[in-house]
Enzyme design. Structure first.
Site, PDB file in Angstrom:
ATOM      1  N   ASP A  12      53.135  87.837  31.118  1.00  0.00           N
ATOM      2  CA  ASP A  12      53.775  87.465  32.390  1.00  0.00           C
ATOM      3  C   ASP A  12      53.000  88.026  33.585  1.00  0.00           C
ATOM      4  O   ASP A  12      52.406  89.098  33.500  1.00  0.00           O
ATOM      5  CB  ASP A  12      55.218  87.982  32.394  1.00  0.00           C
ATOM      6  CG  ASP A  12      56.030  87.357  33.508  1.00  0.00           C
ATOM      7  OD1 ASP A  12      55.714  86.222  33.931  1.00  0.00           O
ATOM      8  OD2 ASP A  12      56.989  88.012  33.979  1.00  0.00           O
ATOM      9  N   HIS A  29      46.721  81.441  36.247  1.00  0.00           N
ATOM     10  CA  HIS A  29      46.781  80.996  34.846  1.00  0.00           C
ATOM     11  C   HIS A  29      45.385  80.973  34.245  1.00  0.00           C
ATOM     12  O   HIS A  29      45.177  81.361  33.103  1.00  0.00           O
ATOM     13  CB  HIS A  29      47.422  79.607  34.748  1.00  0.00           C
ATOM     14  CG  HIS A  29      48.885  79.616  35.100  1.00  0.00           C
ATOM     15  ND1 HIS A  29      49.777  80.509  34.543  1.00  0.00           N
ATOM     16  CD2 HIS A  29      49.619  78.855  35.966  1.00  0.00           C
ATOM     17  CE1 HIS A  29      50.991  80.291  35.044  1.00  0.00           C
ATOM     18  NE2 HIS A  29      50.921  79.299  35.913  1.00  0.00           N
ATOM     19  N   LEU A 122      42.737  87.033  11.216  1.00  0.00           N
ATOM     20  CA  LEU A 122      43.829  87.238  12.177  1.00  0.00           C
ATOM     21  C   LEU A 122      44.613  85.942  12.286  1.00  0.00           C
ATOM     22  O   LEU A 122      44.030  84.861  12.356  1.00  0.00           O
ATOM     23  CB  LEU A 122      43.243  87.585  13.562  1.00  0.00           C
ATOM     24  CG  LEU A 122      44.203  87.530  14.752  1.00  0.00           C
ATOM     25  CD1 LEU A 122      45.231  88.662  14.666  1.00  0.00           C
ATOM     26  CD2 LEU A 122      43.441  87.636  16.084  1.00  0.00           C
TER      27      LEU A 122
HETATM   28  C1  IPE Z   1      58.254  84.346  30.124  1.00  0.00           C
HETATM   29  O1  IPE Z   1      57.844  84.420  31.435  1.00  0.00           O
HETATM   30  C2  IPE Z   1      57.598  83.196  29.438  1.00  0.00           C
HETATM   31  C3  IPE Z   1      56.175  83.325  29.203  1.00  0.00           C
HETATM   32  C4  IPE Z   1      55.440  84.388  29.438  1.00  0.00           C
HETATM   33  C5  IPE Z   1      55.546  82.168  28.621  1.00  0.00           C
HETATM   34  P1  IPE Z   1      58.682  83.751  32.606  1.00  0.00           P
HETATM   35  O2  IPE Z   1      57.982  84.065  33.864  1.00  0.00           O
HETATM   36  O3  IPE Z   1      58.946  82.318  32.311  1.00  0.00           O
HETATM   37  O4  IPE Z   1      60.063  84.542  32.512  1.00  0.00           O
HETATM   38  P2  IPE Z   1      61.248  84.638  33.569  1.00  0.00           P
HETATM   39  O5  IPE Z   1      61.586  83.242  33.989  1.00  0.00           O
HETATM   40  O6  IPE Z   1      60.727  85.435  34.722  1.00  0.00           O
HETATM   41  O7  IPE Z   1      62.336  85.340  32.850  1.00  0.00           O
HETATM   42  C1  IPE Z   2      52.649  83.443  33.025  1.00  0.00           C
HETATM   43  O1  IPE Z   2      53.146  84.122  34.091  1.00  0.00           O
HETATM   44  C2  IPE Z   2      53.690  82.962  32.098  1.00  0.00           C
HETATM   45  C3  IPE Z   2      53.768  81.496  31.928  1.00  0.00           C
HETATM   46  C4  IPE Z   2      54.901  80.894  31.933  1.00  0.00           C
HETATM   47  C5  IPE Z   2      52.562  80.720  31.720  1.00  0.00           C
HETATM   48  P1  IPE Z   2      54.006  83.451  35.248  1.00  0.00           P
HETATM   49  O2  IPE Z   2      53.479  82.104  35.570  1.00  0.00           O
HETATM   50  O3  IPE Z   2      55.436  83.515  34.905  1.00  0.00           O
HETATM   51  O4  IPE Z   2      53.667  84.445  36.418  1.00  0.00           O
HETATM   52  P2  IPE Z   2      54.685  85.051  37.475  1.00  0.00           P
HETATM   53  O5  IPE Z   2      55.735  85.770  36.702  1.00  0.00           O
HETATM   54  O6  IPE Z   2      55.236  83.895  38.244  1.00  0.00           O
HETATM   55  O7  IPE Z   2      53.850  85.963  38.290  1.00  0.00           O
HETATM   56 MG    MG Z   3      56.839  85.002  35.163  1.00  0.00          MG
END
Ligand code: IPE
Ligand code: IPE
Ligand code: MG
Length: 224
Positions: A12, A29, A122
């Protein structure tokens, strides 16, 4: 010292990193993918056999279409360019989550899984359109449909993670302390590490620090 079979990661913080440094969530990303490559290498170095990466949740469909398309294009290009190399490195790719994407991506995912299915170094479980709650509901449905016995051992066989040991370590980057519908059943006894750093900024050193810390934890599993 605790052995490590399986590390699971909620990657995240891409969007926030991208906005901060490049004024674009998608740039975050793209940078996040570089971290994925670093962490795969380091997982192999540490001789860990399973790595589960949360890449797209069942809730992430709420995002703008443009961002969703960017994410899946990134994945598609990554697989087209790198699947042969992953295969050569003896890495097995498995998708957990429902493969309900474009025809071309679905095909590529199935091809990648098939190509790498006998690899042993892996196993990477890529969680794509994955949600723990729907996984649990589907497991119940399938047990009931087959009129099978409901117990912990059998239930586990109906999850998408069947044949995968439960994670020893769960890491969530991005300074957010929640699970966001990830592996709720499987992490019953995982050691959880919430990391302040955003995913694109997370590196080998941070990862190894967590591994080192984990090795010294006294895991009780309810005992003393
Ligand atoms: C969790 O991150 C999902 C992934 C990392 C793929 P999100 O950014 O979607 O989570 P929330 O919405 O903040 O809980
Ligand atoms: C990556 O982080 C997780 C995915 C869903 C791809 P985010 O896109 O949720 O990044 P933040 O939390 O908005 O910074
Ligand atoms: Mg996020």
């Amino acid at each position: 010292m605790n052995p490590i079979n399986h590390v699971a990661i909620i990657m995240d913080g891409n969007g926030r990193w991208g906005m901060k440094y490049k004024n674009s969530r998608n740039a975050g990303h793209k940078a996040g993918l570089k971290t994925v490559e670093k962490i795969i290498k380091e997982t192999i170095k540490n001789n860990i056999k399973f790595l589960t990466l949360y890449a797209f949740s069942t809730e992430n469909w709420k995002r703008p279409k443009k961002e969703i398309n960017y994410l899946f294009n990134l994945l598609e290009n990554f697989l087209i360019n790198r699947i042969d190399e992953l295969d050569k490195q003896n890495i097995k790719l498995k998708i957990i989550g429902n493969k309900q994407f474009s025809k071309s991506l679905n095909k590529l995912l199935i091809y990648s899984e098939k190509k790498t299915k006998n690899n042993k170094k892996l196993q990477i479980n890529l969680a794509l359109n994955y949600g723990s709650k729907i996984e649990l509901v589907n497991a119940f449905k399938s047990i009931i449909k087959n009129k099978e016995v409901i117990n912990i051992k059998n239930f586990t066989k109906h999850l998408q993670t069947k044949n995968i040991p439960d994670p020893d370590i769960l890491i969530r980057t991005g300074d957010t302390n929640r699970l966001s519908n990830f592996l709720l059943w499987q992490i019953a006894y995982s050691e959880i590490f919430f990391e302040k750093k955003l995913w694109p900024a997370f590196n080998e050193k941070d990862y190894n620090k967590i591994i080192k810390k984990f090795k010294r934890i006294k895991r009780n599993f309810g005992g003393i």
